[in-house]
Write a protein that holds these residues in place. Structure first.
Motif, PDB file in Angstrom:
ATOM      1  N   ASP A 105     -16.739  15.578 -15.032  1.00 49.41           N
ATOM      2  CA  ASP A 105     -16.674  14.313 -14.286  1.00 49.41           C
ATOM      3  C   ASP A 105     -15.888  14.515 -12.994  1.00 49.41           C
ATOM      4  N   LYS A 106     -16.346  13.905 -11.919  1.00 47.35           N
ATOM      5  CA  LYS A 106     -15.687  14.022 -10.625  1.00 47.35           C
ATOM      6  C   LYS A 106     -14.735  12.864 -10.416  1.00 47.35           C
ATOM      7  N   LEU A 107     -13.492  13.161 -10.008  1.00 52.70           N
ATOM      8  CA  LEU A 107     -12.508  12.119  -9.748  1.00 52.70           C
ATOM      9  C   LEU A 107     -12.647  11.582  -8.332  1.00 52.70           C
ATOM     10  N   PRO A 108     -12.149  10.374  -8.055  1.00 48.07           N
ATOM     11  CA  PRO A 108     -12.173   9.860  -6.685  1.00 48.07           C
ATOM     12  C   PRO A 108     -11.331  10.758  -5.774  1.00 48.07           C
ATOM     13  N   SER A 109     -11.646  10.752  -4.510  1.00 52.23           N
ATOM     14  CA  SER A 109     -10.834  11.516  -3.568  1.00 52.23           C
ATOM     15  C   SER A 109      -9.406  10.989  -3.567  1.00 52.23           C
ATOM     16  N   SER A 110      -8.471  11.826  -3.175  1.00 50.07           N
ATOM     17  CA  SER A 110      -7.065  11.399  -3.157  1.00 50.07           C
ATOM     18  C   SER A 110      -6.866  10.213  -2.225  1.00 50.07           C
ATOM     19  N   ARG A 111      -7.607  10.171  -1.107  1.00 55.77           N
ATOM     20  CA  ARG A 111      -7.473   9.039  -0.177  1.00 55.77           C
ATOM     21  C   ARG A 111      -7.960   7.736  -0.814  1.00 55.77           C
ATOM     22  N   ARG A 112      -9.131   7.788  -1.474  1.00 56.60           N
ATOM     23  CA  ARG A 112      -9.678   6.568  -2.089  1.00 56.60           C
ATOM     24  C   ARG A 112      -8.783   6.068  -3.214  1.00 56.60           C
ATOM     25  N   LEU A 113      -8.301   6.992  -4.064  1.00 55.59           N
ATOM     26  CA  LEU A 113      -7.454   6.572  -5.175  1.00 55.59           C
ATOM     27  C   LEU A 113      -6.135   6.015  -4.661  1.00 55.59           C
ATOM     28  N   ALA A 114      -5.596   6.630  -3.606  1.00 61.37           N
ATOM     29  CA  ALA A 114      -4.343   6.124  -3.040  1.00 61.37           C
ATOM     30  C   ALA A 114      -4.529   4.711  -2.491  1.00 61.37           C
ATOM     31  N   ASP A 115      -5.621   4.501  -1.744  1.00 57.93           N
ATOM     32  CA  ASP A 115      -5.891   3.160  -1.210  1.00 57.93           C
ATOM     33  C   ASP A 115      -6.066   2.146  -2.337  1.00 57.93           C
ATOM     34  N   HIS A 116      -6.769   2.538  -3.395  1.00 55.84           N
ATOM     35  CA  HIS A 116      -7.013   1.623  -4.513  1.00 55.84           C
ATOM     36  C   HIS A 116      -5.728   1.258  -5.253  1.00 55.84           C
ATOM     37  N   LEU A 117      -4.843   2.258  -5.466  1.00 55.50           N
ATOM     38  CA  LEU A 117      -3.609   2.011  -6.221  1.00 55.50           C
ATOM     39  C   LEU A 117      -2.482   1.469  -5.345  1.00 55.50           C
ATOM     40  N   GLY A 118      -2.653   1.553  -4.024  1.00 55.74           N
ATOM     41  CA  GLY A 118      -1.609   1.067  -3.128  1.00 55.74           C
ATOM     42  C   GLY A 118      -0.415   2.009  -3.050  1.00 55.74           C
ATOM     43  N   VAL A 119      -0.682   3.319  -3.104  1.00 55.89           N
ATOM     44  CA  VAL A 119       0.386   4.316  -3.011  1.00 55.89           C
ATOM     45  C   VAL A 119       0.047   5.268  -1.867  1.00 55.89           C
ATOM     46  N   SER A 120       0.965   6.161  -1.559  1.00 56.10           N
ATOM     47  CA  SER A 120       0.712   7.121  -0.494  1.00 56.10           C
ATOM     48  C   SER A 120      -0.244   8.204  -0.978  1.00 56.10           C
ATOM     49  N   ARG A 121      -0.981   8.779  -0.037  1.00 51.69           N
ATOM     50  CA  ARG A 121      -1.957   9.812  -0.398  1.00 51.69           C
ATOM     51  C   ARG A 121      -1.262  11.048  -0.965  1.00 51.69           C
TER      52      ARG A 121
END
Length: 488
Positions: A39-55
């Motif tokens: 399974d492929k995980l979201p990119s670090s940028r997308r996951l950071a934006d979604h969780l509201g944390v820094s990349r």
């Protein structure tokens, strides 16, 4: 598979740093089996934006997971669940430790899962001798024309039929062809307001039972009968009286007094294949008039009448509107199409339509329109002709194999059908026989499950020829005879 970013969220009040929380969240998903190898995980940028944390927080968490072999990094492609990721050992209960504190046995008012059904292994097609009833043979199905009809139903011209919520209505194109093409074959004349499409015959029987039965009502069934009907009637809390069938089906003269609804399969009695003669059909209608009950006629297999024309349906002989006719495409097309129909008086159809609308609205519009095109373009009749020819050949082969093996046929049907109702010698338990035959690659259906409790026929069994190639039939029958001889 790419894992949606919405899958991930940080739990309120969780301990540890954000980096640790992200690492634990992904690792737990892998250990629990929700995130699988590859399974492929979201990119670090997308996951950071979604969780509201820094990349960088997500990047560092991914780096730790790669080091722990939970994830693998594939250059510019991204991060994936590792093929060698750790797995959690098998444990009793849910992997997250959660369970249910609810006593569901006390909370639920009815037992829907306790009824007996005709069981078959999911991989039945892998068995060399599958005498399984009611399943489609891919070698006999018109894949090309069905696909063309399905594609046509996906076109812009049929966009409304594909996407519209019909509420309680049906596809008028399919209703027209049911009225003009199917019902006349059974001698039935009806108006559009007297026809209701259903999710197969099972749904039609359920709707009929729900509308007609309840506490204080009496339903009469054949014995043996279709197992799904017994389950349906058990949900109504009505009194259910089984009546033994003979070689001509349900005997009207032994019906109990006080019946409200009689369920019957006159064309091909399920499962014995007995065909009710016209004289008995008229006698049943006379009894219904005299005792003031209604009849639900399940004509599930009339399209399989290839030896000679089927007898007139009860509905076609009915002059008082007492018969509710149930038809289905399951045997003539394939069970997965889940499409059938009810033909009855307008007053009954109105209530059944309202009940259907409250539960499931209507059968899928694309399925309805595809079947309508299959009928309208003549593919359905050509398909039936191929089925009839193939089934006639298979029936001849099976008849001969049964004769040579010395097996006993208890019911074979006057007009065709797709199965034989068999009788093993007294003392042979066909449930045990089925288990032993399964080990030898042969699938049969034991008869006990078709009978009312306490009135079982333990030596009965059913074998069908719809799902087995003609060349396999003689050897399969020989194996059945061999297994019976070992136990007789």
């Amino acid at each position: 598979m790419t894992i949606p970013v919405e899958t991930f969220f940080l739990a309120q009040g969780a301990g540890g740093t954000l980096q640790q929380q992200i690492r634990a969240m992904i690792a737990d998903g892998i250990l629990a089996g929700r995130l699988r190898a590859g399974d492929k995980l979201p990119s670090s940028r997308r996951l950071a934006d979604h969780l509201g944390v820094s990349r960088i927080t997500v990047t560092l968490a991914y780096t730790e997971l790669v080091a722990g072999d939970y994830l693998s990094a594939r250059g510019r492609s991204g991060h994936y669940v590792s093929e060698t990721a750790p797995v959690r050992p098998e444990a009793v209960g849910r992997p997250d430790g959660r369970g249910s504190a609810v006593d569901w046995g006390r909370r639920m008012v009815r037992d829907f899962s306790g009824h007996r059904i005709v069981g078959r292994p999911e991989d039945w097609r892998s068995y060399p001798y599958p005498f399984i009833y009611g399943q489609a043979d891919p070698a006999l199905f018109d894949h090309q024309n069905w696909r063309q009809c399905a594609l046509r139903a996906l076109g812009r011209r049929d966009f409304d039929a594909l996407t519209e919520d019909y509420y309680e209505r049906d596809d008028p194109m399919l209703i027209e062809y049911v009225l003009r093409s199917l019902l006349p074959r059974r001698g039935i004349v009806a108006e559009p307001s007297e026809v209701l499409l259903t999710l197969g015959a099972q749904n039609a029987l359920w709707l009929s039972a729900q509308v007609l039965l309840g506490p204080g009502r009496r339903a009469v069934t054949e014995n043996p009968c279709y197992t799904g009907l017994r389950s349906i009637l058990g949900q109504t809390e009505s009194e259910v009286v089984p009546v033994d069938v003979d070689e001509e089906g349900l005997p009207p003269d032994v019906l109990p007094q006080g019946a409200d609804v009689v369920f019957v399969t006159p064309s091909h009695q399920s499962p014995t294949n007995a065909t009710m003669p016209v004289e008995r059909r008229l006698a049943l209608l006379e009894r219904a008039q005299r005792d003031d009950f209604v009849i639900v006629e399940d004509d599930y297999e009339f399209e399989m009448s290839f030896l000679r024309p089927a007898a007139p349906s009860l509905k076609s002989l009915d002059t008082e509107g007492r018969v509710i006719y149930v038809g289905s495409f399951s045997k003539s097309l394939f069970p997965g199409v889940r499409l059938g129909y009810i033909v009855a008086s307008e007053a009954f159809v109105r209530e059944a339509r309202a009940l259907r609308g409250a539960v499931l609205r209507h059968p899928p519009g694309h399925v309805q329109r595809t079947v309508a095109y299959f009928l309208a373009l003549g593919h359905y009749d050509a398909h039936l002709n191929r089925l009839h020819q193939a089934f006639r050949r298979r029936r001849v082969v099976m008849n001969e194999a049964i004769r040579e093996a010395g097996l006993t046929v208890a019911g074979r049907g006057d007009f065709g059908g797709s199965s034989f109702w068999m009788a093993a010698p007294e003392g042979v338990d066909t449930e045990d026989l089925a288990r032993r035959l399964r080990e030898r690659g042969v699938l049969i259906e034991p008869g006990r499950q078709f009978f009312a409790p306490g009135r079982e026929g333990g030596n009965a069994y059913r074998i069908a020829y719809s799902s087995i190639a003609p060349g396999k039939i003689p050897e399969g029958i020989a194996r059945i005879a061999e297994a019976i001889a070992e136990r007789a």
